[in-house]
Write a protein that holds these residues in place. Structure first.
Motif, PDB file in Angstrom:
ATOM      1  N   GLU A 168       0.692  -1.337   0.163  1.00  0.00           N
ATOM      2  CA  GLU A 168      -0.132   0.123  -0.144  1.00  0.00           C
ATOM      3  C   GLU A 168       0.519   1.246  -0.168  1.00  0.00           C
ATOM      4  N   LEU A 169       1.766   1.101   0.464  1.00  0.00           N
ATOM      5  CA  LEU A 169       2.589   2.481   0.863  1.00  0.00           C
ATOM      6  C   LEU A 169       3.114   2.622  -0.383  1.00  0.00           C
ATOM      7  N   ARG A 170       3.851   1.160  -1.029  1.00  0.00           N
ATOM      8  CA  ARG A 170       4.791   1.715  -2.464  1.00  0.00           C
ATOM      9  C   ARG A 170       3.024   2.554  -3.362  1.00  0.00           C
ATOM     10  N   PHE A 171       2.226   1.680  -3.582  1.00  0.00           N
ATOM     11  CA  PHE A 171       0.979   2.036  -4.352  1.00  0.00           C
ATOM     12  C   PHE A 171       0.685   3.337  -4.754  1.00  0.00           C
ATOM     13  N   ALA A 172       1.474   4.248  -3.110  1.00  0.00           N
ATOM     14  CA  ALA A 172       0.642   5.364  -2.858  1.00  0.00           C
ATOM     15  C   ALA A 172       1.947   6.505  -3.221  1.00  0.00           C
ATOM     16  N   LEU A 173       3.045   5.637  -2.890  1.00  0.00           N
ATOM     17  CA  LEU A 173       4.378   6.435  -3.436  1.00  0.00           C
ATOM     18  C   LEU A 173       4.237   6.845  -4.938  1.00  0.00           C
ATOM     19  N   ARG A 174       4.221   5.755  -6.385  1.00  0.00           N
ATOM     20  CA  ARG A 174       3.934   5.733  -7.023  1.00  0.00           C
ATOM     21  C   ARG A 174       2.307   6.722  -7.542  1.00  0.00           C
ATOM     22  N   SER A 175       1.300   6.164  -7.180  1.00  0.00           N
ATOM     23  CA  SER A 175       0.186   7.613  -6.485  1.00  0.00           C
ATOM     24  C   SER A 175       0.440   8.759  -6.676  1.00  0.00           C
ATOM     25  N   VAL A 176       1.381   9.152  -6.065  1.00  0.00           N
ATOM     26  CA  VAL A 176       1.707  10.536  -5.363  1.00  0.00           C
ATOM     27  C   VAL A 176       1.084  11.559  -5.582  1.00  0.00           C
ATOM     28  N   GLY A 177       1.210  12.117  -7.591  1.00  0.00           N
ATOM     29  CA  GLY A 177       1.105  12.683  -8.143  1.00  0.00           C
ATOM     30  C   GLY A 177      -0.713  13.574  -8.146  1.00  0.00           C
ATOM     31  N   SER A 178      -1.169  11.485  -8.207  1.00  0.00           N
ATOM     32  CA  SER A 178      -2.477  11.623  -7.797  1.00  0.00           C
ATOM     33  C   SER A 178      -3.660  11.645  -7.915  1.00  0.00           C
ATOM     34  N   LEU A 179      -3.452  12.602  -6.410  1.00  0.00           N
ATOM     35  CA  LEU A 179      -3.948  11.677  -5.149  1.00  0.00           C
ATOM     36  C   LEU A 179      -5.513  13.314  -5.081  1.00  0.00           C
ATOM     37  N   ARG A 180      -6.238  13.193  -4.924  1.00  0.00           N
ATOM     38  CA  ARG A 180      -6.870  14.129  -5.543  1.00  0.00           C
ATOM     39  C   ARG A 180      -7.506  14.082  -3.413  1.00  0.00           C
ATOM     40  N   SER A 181      -8.816  15.714  -3.378  1.00  0.00           N
ATOM     41  CA  SER A 181      -9.054  16.264  -2.048  1.00  0.00           C
ATOM     42  C   SER A 181     -10.505  15.150  -2.044  1.00  0.00           C
ATOM     43  N   PRO A 182     -11.043  14.644  -1.053  1.00  0.00           N
ATOM     44  CA  PRO A 182     -12.742  14.383  -1.725  1.00  0.00           C
ATOM     45  C   PRO A 182     -13.644  15.077  -1.243  1.00  0.00           C
ATOM     46  N   ALA A 183     -12.518  16.154  -0.708  1.00  0.00           N
ATOM     47  CA  ALA A 183     -14.274  17.518  -0.930  1.00  0.00           C
ATOM     48  C   ALA A 183     -13.836  18.252  -1.963  1.00  0.00           C
ATOM     49  N   SER A 184     -13.725  17.594  -2.808  1.00  0.00           N
ATOM     50  CA  SER A 184     -13.214  18.425  -4.692  1.00  0.00           C
ATOM     51  C   SER A 184     -14.763  18.206  -5.038  1.00  0.00           C
ATOM     52  N   ASP A 185     -14.590  19.866  -5.736  1.00  0.00           N
ATOM     53  CA  ASP A 185     -16.556  19.993  -6.404  1.00  0.00           C
ATOM     54  C   ASP A 185     -16.402  18.872  -7.579  1.00  0.00           C
ATOM     55  N   PRO A 186     -18.082  18.117  -7.430  1.00  0.00           N
ATOM     56  CA  PRO A 186     -18.343  17.087  -8.744  1.00  0.00           C
ATOM     57  C   PRO A 186     -17.904  18.011  -9.166  1.00  0.00           C
ATOM     58  N   ALA A 187     -19.143  19.500  -9.786  1.00  0.00           N
ATOM     59  CA  ALA A 187     -19.368  19.812 -10.851  1.00  0.00           C
ATOM     60  C   ALA A 187     -18.518  20.697 -11.838  1.00  0.00           C
ATOM     61  N   SER A 188     -17.375  21.109 -10.975  1.00  0.00           N
ATOM     62  CA  SER A 188     -16.175  21.822 -11.409  1.00  0.00           C
ATOM     63  C   SER A 188     -15.061  20.628 -12.282  1.00  0.00           C
ATOM     64  N   ASP A 189     -15.342  18.874 -11.239  1.00  0.00           N
ATOM     65  CA  ASP A 189     -14.784  18.278 -12.708  1.00  0.00           C
ATOM     66  C   ASP A 189     -15.285  17.791 -13.465  1.00  0.00           C
ATOM     67  N   SER A 190     -16.371  17.488 -13.170  1.00  0.00           N
ATOM     68  CA  SER A 190     -16.468  17.321 -14.612  1.00  0.00           C
ATOM     69  C   SER A 190     -16.939  18.626 -15.408  1.00  0.00           C
ATOM     70  N   ALA A 191     -16.632  20.231 -15.616  1.00  0.00           N
ATOM     71  CA  ALA A 191     -16.436  20.622 -16.561  1.00  0.00           C
ATOM     72  C   ALA A 191     -14.951  20.373 -17.179  1.00  0.00           C
ATOM     73  N   ASN A 192     -14.199  20.165 -15.646  1.00  0.00           N
ATOM     74  CA  ASN A 192     -12.482  20.420 -16.068  1.00  0.00           C
ATOM     75  C   ASN A 192     -12.274  18.913 -17.396  1.00  0.00           C
ATOM     76  N   ALA A 193     -13.514  18.249 -17.183  1.00  0.00           N
ATOM     77  CA  ALA A 193     -13.162  16.679 -17.516  1.00  0.00           C
ATOM     78  C   ALA A 193     -13.900  16.756 -18.815  1.00  0.00           C
ATOM     79  N   THR A 194     -14.932  17.965 -19.583  1.00  0.00           N
ATOM     80  CA  THR A 194     -15.508  18.184 -20.521  1.00  0.00           C
ATOM     81  C   THR A 194     -14.809  18.670 -21.505  1.00  0.00           C
ATOM     82  N   SER A 195     -13.799  19.913 -20.598  1.00  0.00           N
ATOM     83  CA  SER A 195     -13.458  20.913 -21.954  1.00  0.00           C
ATOM     84  C   SER A 195     -12.235  20.230 -22.349  1.00  0.00           C
TER      85      SER A 195
END
Length: 204
Positions: A168-195
């Motif tokens: 699990e530690l190895r997986f976390a270190l490999r994905s350290v750049g892709s960690l996201r906040s659990p409180a991120s706004d779904p609407a903004s994520d959807s807009a960014n994915a569309t654009s």
């Protein structure tokens, strides 16, 4: 051409959801990370232990004073010695009740805080230079080494779970750049994915 592969010191675990031992964590600078808290398994807290000890003292002294007033003062002396020994044992237990390891992955840094008998040490590693291996073999402590520093974790886990913690530690270190906040706004994520244009790259 013949290729030879050395077996891994730990077996590869079955696919499972990440953060079996850790949890999502956000630092004061709003950087997303992961935190692992590995503590000693204690059935009673130091505060509860103090209440139990004080209750035991009151009960034992009441009985001992009753015997002393009846002409047996030696019972009071033995009661005091008994409470002193029990208090010493409880103090040793309470001193180590908070022992544990806390690992915090934030940005490109992994901080390892270890507490043992009231003494705390803090060791920080750069994530890209960190090596995670078993100390001696399968079921042994997990060794974190990098930049000339070395710590051992996992003493508060069962031996058969230490390999999963290392993975699990190895997986976390490999994905350290892709960690996201659990409180991120779904609407903004959807807009960014569309654009943004879809990408075929996928993190491993």
């Amino acid at each position: 051409m013949i290729a030879a592969f050395a077996p891994s010191p730990w077996p590869a675990p079955a696919a499972a959801a990440p953060w079996r031992f850790g949890r999502a964590w956000v630092d004061p600078d709003q950087r997303v990370g992961v935190q692992w808290t590995l503590r000693r398994n204690c059935s009673i807290s130091p505060r509860q232990l103090l209440v139990v000890y004080l209750s035991l003292c009151c009960l034992s002294l009441v009985i001992a004073v009753g015997f002393a007033l009846s002409g047996a003062p030696v019972v009071l002396a033995f009661s005091g010695l008994e409470l002193l020994l029990i208090g010493t044992a409880f103090l040793i237990y309470a001193r180590h009740a908070r022992d544990g390891d806390t690992l915090t992955l934030s940005g490109q840094s992994l901080a390892v805080e270890q507490s043992l008998g009231g003494r705390a040490t803090l060791t920080e590693f750069r994530a890209e230079w960190l090596c995670i291996e078993p100390r001696s073999g399968e079921g042994s402590l997990v060794e974190l080494a990098g930049q000339g520093r070395r710590v051992y974790i996992g003493r508060y886990l069962r031996p058969e779970l230490r390999a999963a913690l290392a993975q699990e530690l190895r997986f976390a270190l490999r994905s350290v750049g892709s960690l996201r906040s659990p409180a991120s706004d779904p609407a903004s994520d959807s807009a960014n994915a569309t654009s943004s244009a879809p990408s075929s790259d996928r993190s491993v």
